[in-house]
Design a protein around this motif. Structure first.
Motif, PDB file in Angstrom:
ATOM      1  N   ASP B  79       9.453  -1.278  10.602  1.00  0.00           N
ATOM      2  CA  ASP B  79       9.954  -0.792   9.311  1.00  0.00           C
ATOM      3  C   ASP B  79      10.957  -1.738   8.658  1.00  0.00           C
ATOM      4  OD1 ASP B  79      12.072  -0.430  11.006  1.00  0.00           O
ATOM      5  OD2 ASP B  79      12.347   1.699  10.602  1.00  0.00           O
ATOM      6  N   ASN B  81      10.495  -3.833   6.468  1.00  0.00           N
ATOM      7  CA  ASN B  81      10.228  -3.977   5.030  1.00  0.00           C
ATOM      8  C   ASN B  81      10.249  -2.648   4.289  1.00  0.00           C
ATOM      9  OD1 ASN B  81       9.705  -6.894   4.931  1.00  0.00           O
ATOM     10  ND2 ASN B  81       8.003  -6.374   6.279  1.00  0.00           N
ATOM     11  N   SER B  82      10.973  -1.718   4.834  1.00  0.00           N
ATOM     12  CA  SER B  82      11.060  -0.405   4.197  1.00  0.00           C
ATOM     13  C   SER B  82      12.519  -0.078   3.880  1.00  0.00           C
ATOM     14  CB  SER B  82      10.484   0.665   5.133  1.00  0.00           C
ATOM     15  OG  SER B  82      10.604   1.943   4.565  1.00  0.00           O
ATOM     16  N   HIS B 408       1.898   0.027  -3.680  1.00  0.00           N
ATOM     17  CA  HIS B 408       2.546  -0.985  -2.838  1.00  0.00           C
ATOM     18  C   HIS B 408       3.394  -0.381  -1.716  1.00  0.00           C
ATOM     19  CE1 HIS B 408       6.433  -0.337  -4.856  1.00  0.00           C
ATOM     20  NE2 HIS B 408       5.732  -0.224  -5.965  1.00  0.00           N
ATOM     21  N   ASN B 409       3.680   0.908  -1.812  1.00  0.00           N
ATOM     22  CA  ASN B 409       4.356   1.577  -0.698  1.00  0.00           C
ATOM     23  C   ASN B 409       3.276   2.022   0.283  1.00  0.00           C
ATOM     24  OD1 ASN B 409       6.899   1.226  -1.816  1.00  0.00           O
ATOM     25  ND2 ASN B 409       6.774   3.138  -2.987  1.00  0.00           N
ATOM     26  N   LYS B 427       2.972  -0.869  10.514  1.00  0.00           N
ATOM     27  CA  LYS B 427       4.111  -1.464   9.807  1.00  0.00           C
ATOM     28  C   LYS B 427       4.173  -0.853   8.415  1.00  0.00           C
ATOM     29  CE  LYS B 427       1.506  -5.725   8.935  1.00  0.00           C
ATOM     30  NZ  LYS B 427       1.489  -7.188   9.115  1.00  0.00           N
ATOM     31  N   PHE B 429       5.761  -0.606   4.488  1.00  0.00           N
ATOM     32  CA  PHE B 429       6.331  -1.315   3.336  1.00  0.00           C
ATOM     33  C   PHE B 429       6.736  -0.264   2.311  1.00  0.00           C
ATOM     34  CE2 PHE B 429       3.360  -4.010   5.475  1.00  0.00           C
ATOM     35  CZ  PHE B 429       3.909  -5.291   5.435  1.00  0.00           C
ATOM     36  N   TYR B 430       7.993  -0.278   1.910  1.00  0.00           N
ATOM     37  CA  TYR B 430       8.435   0.734   0.949  1.00  0.00           C
ATOM     38  C   TYR B 430       9.616   0.220   0.130  1.00  0.00           C
ATOM     39  CZ  TYR B 430      10.000   5.087  -1.125  1.00  0.00           C
ATOM     40  OH  TYR B 430      10.354   6.038  -2.029  1.00  0.00           O
ATOM     41  N   LYS B 431       9.488   0.308  -1.192  1.00  0.00           N
ATOM     42  CA  LYS B 431      10.588  -0.030  -2.108  1.00  0.00           C
ATOM     43  C   LYS B 431      10.891   1.178  -2.981  1.00  0.00           C
ATOM     44  CE  LYS B 431      11.589  -4.278  -1.181  1.00  0.00           C
ATOM     45  NZ  LYS B 431      12.816  -4.384  -0.394  1.00  0.00           N
TER      46      LYS B 431
END
Lengths: 148, 533
Positions: B79, B81-82, B408-409, B427, B429-431
């Protein structure tokens, strides 16, 4: 676990700067035993890297080296080392803080001094059952959920 | 080669909120139903509480976060990239062993976001399609609460009265009344009375009480135990590696590995995935075949996409008064405020949020920042004074935002990193979106206003709680069109007949409340549809 006994002795020198005593509360070193500290850091690898970095930082810190090692620096110098550590390696410093705070505030002696009583049979810990009278005002509000 | 096991009618993978409910509904139907769980049975006596070191345990071996907990039943989640760290618990009963049991329902409008606001998508089902299953679930899990909430549709009575508000809750309620804002006692699957073998909260003690834990519903007791009496078979410590299909794409079985490392091929008629918004896409993406080279049920390319969390912000109010102990009663399921739940065109964001009142935490958590915006109170000479200002003297609001789906999340599979069973790790990815940031900022200002009205002399704000990834949703979206969704309105995958998904993965949108009752209502409805053929 990558922390040696000597490392723990070094860390102990800083405990009372993190939680000092006052007129009511004891300092951290009086409360946290070496055995408890070892138990905490040996049951998880969560603290290994952070505490290793903290010890390494202390050992390499110029004042400690000049004075002949971290065990012989005075209180003011130790405080300066902590201030520096907090700004340069904040995540590792937080690891140190977590271990000290967790152990200190998990002791019954401290719970007694701060009046932390979780007993279910304590009269002080009883709260009243829900009383619908509290809904008097809000119940007058017009329903506002969207009908779709 | 895996060992072949004789045919069973239905495999449910995952025994948490949805898997437990579905297993109960399907049990006793005459079908052979097997529940696979990667964790073990959980002994309620193992809940931390009543011992001095419970805060140490809750920060380590009973952490919400599997990456910290690192139990044998856990898998690592990559995580880095979250913005938010995902949380879950793996055992029979799943994350219902480790929750506050705050159980509001979605609003009817939550199922029509595209129609109302022109963003995301409408669900292919409505609130009214789920209503009977919400009601059934409230009875099975045991809901404490009271009718009459003006923010929600009328509904059948809860089986138990609300949990006590306490003097602090009453203070917030009265402040909301003065502002003319909505508030209501929280619905909770924590029993306010003895209920179906579960002890009721007895209005005594703090949230740290072990009996508090025992008053909270977990599906191992509410659903799975009665399902076993109906013939359900539960296999614990079994991690699913993949789901198999033949060359025509027809479902054939499940490959799983037990705690001894033995691999099994379980031939099966139907598979129901109930592994949460990360575990479910992980299995699907790990189930590649000639027919499905990008992962099972993934012809839309949406398996793993649209991950939604419910980003949280927190506003904490400090109070001077010593006459109120802000630690008594449940930690979080006390009062909900939904004054700002729906989209308002005058605001600079879409959709809305709920507030959930929460109380002061224990001494170590207080020292480590639970009453100071996640920042530890200072070390050194001011430590004791700062601690005294906060300990047992704060309460606050968690602001739970609607999280709109964004491609993209997402959850992906790391082809190189694997768990102890050799299964590739997920894995994440969350913005956090700009809409969410604006929404949470509005929520913080509103919460500050309410706390000050309640008498707080200082409000500490935390714009995003990074450690609050409790709700995992959206990664196998429900919809009508196979090109833009993974499952249909009955939770069967568009691509593979007899493969169903029933956890939060199927959420088309997230709403702005805790998802468990909706997850369980969907699971019960899916089971009903399967039974009715």
């Amino acid at each position: 676990m990558s922390i040696s006994k000597l490392d723990i002795n070094i860390l102990y020198e800083f405990f009372d700067l993190i939680i000092p005593s006052n007129e009511k509360m004891p300092p951290a070193s009086e409360i946290i035993t070496e055995e408890e500290f070892l138990k905490l850091i040996s049951t998880t690898d969560k603290y290994d890297e952070g505490l290793s970095n903290v010890v390494s930082f202390i050992r390499k810190e110029p004042t400690a080296r000049v004075m002949g090692g971290p065990m012989v620096v005075n209180e003011k110098q130790r405080a300066d080392i902590l201030i520096l550590m907090e700004s340069i390696i904040p995540d590792d410093f937080s690891t140190l803080i977590e271990t000290v705070y967790l152990l200190y505030y998990s002791k019954s002696e401290i719970h007694e001094k701060i009046n932390w009583d979780t007993r279910e049979d304590s009269e002080e810990n009883k709260i009243d059952s829900f009383d619908p009278a509290i809904l008097k005002n809000i119940s007058k509000k017009t329903p506002f959920w969207k009908k779709v | 080669m895996p060992k072949n096991l004789p045919f069973v009618d239905i495999i449910i993978v995952g025994s948490g909120a949805s898997g437990g409910a579905c297993a109960w509904k399907l049990s006793g139907s005459g079908a052979k139903v097997v529940l696979l769980e990667q964790g073990n049975w959980f002994d309620q006596n193992d809940y931390p509480g009543d011992s001095n070191d419970w805060e140490i345990v809750s920060k380590n071996s009973f952490s919400f976060n599997p990456n910290i907990r690192k139990l044998d039943s856990d898998y690592k989640i990559l995580d880095e990239n979250s913005d938010i760290h995902p949380l879950m618990y793996n055992a029979v009963g799943g994350s219902t062993h480790h929750w506050t049991a705050h159980t509001p329902r979605f609003h009817p409008s939550d199922f029509r976001v595209k129609t109302l606001d022109g963003v995301a998508d409408d669900w292919p089902i409505s609130y009214w399609d789920l209503e009977e299953y919400y009601d059934l679930n409230d009875v099975m899990m045991g809901c404490s609460g009271i009718n009459g909430d003006p923010a929600n549709p009328p509904r059948s009575p809860r089986p138990m009265p609300p949990l006590p508000l306490g003097k602090d809750g009453e203070r917030i309620a009265q402040a909301a009344d003065r502002l003319g804002w909505h508030w209501w006692p929280s619905d909770s699957y924590q029993a306010s009375e003895n209920y179906k073998g579960r002890i009721g909260w007895n209005n005594q003690g703090t949230f740290a009480s072990k009996n508090k834990w025992k008053s909270i519903a977990s599906t191992d007791h509410t659903y799975i135990t009665p399902a076993i009496e109906n013939g359900l078979e539960v296999r614990t410590n079994c991690a699913v590696q993949n789901i198999s299909v033949d060359n025509n794409g027809n479902l054939t079985g499940v490959i799983y590995v037990d705690s001894k490392g033995t691999h099994y091929f379980q031939e099966v008629g139907k598979v129901i995935l109930a592994c949460n918004g990360i575990g479910t896409p992980r299995i699907l993406l790990n189930s590649k075949s000639k027919k499905f080279p990008n992962g099972l049920a993934n012809s839309s390319g949406l398996v793993g996409k649209n991950l939604m969390y419910h980003p949280y912000a927190s506003a904490t109010g400090l109070f001077n008064e010593n006459d109120i102990n802000y630690t008594l009663g449940p930690l979080a399921n006390i009062i909900i405020v939904q004054e700002f739940y729906e989209t308002d065109p005058k605001r600079d964001f879409l959709r809305g949020y709920s507030f959930q009142m929460n109380r002061s935490h224990g001494p170590a958590h207080t020292a480590l920042g639970s009453g100071s915006g996640g920042v530890s109170i200072p070390w050194g000479k001011d430590h004791h004074d700062e601690f005294s200002k906060r300990f047992k003297k704060y309460l606050g609001f968690a602001i739970i935002s609607e999280d709109l789906p964004e491609l993209h999340n997402r959850v992906e599979i790391d082809e190189n990193l694997k768990d102890k069973n050799g299964i590739p790790l997920p894995k994440v990815f969350y913005k956090t979106s700009e809409n969410t940031k604006k929404l949470l900022n509005h929520g913080l200002k509103s919460a500050e206003k309410l706390l000050k009205e309640a008498g707080s002399y200082d409000v500490i704000k935390q714009p995003l709680i990074e450690t609050a990834g409790w709700h995992l949703m959206g990664t196998a979206k429900m919809g009508i069109d196979p090109n833009t969704s993974v499952v249909d309105s009955e939770c069967q995958t568009h691509d593979v007949e007899n493969l169903y998904i029933i956890d939060g993965s199927v959420f088309t949108t997230s709403a702005a409340v805790n998802p468990t009752p909706t997850i369980q209502a969907i699971a019960l409805r899916t089971a009903d549809k399967i039974l009715k053929g």
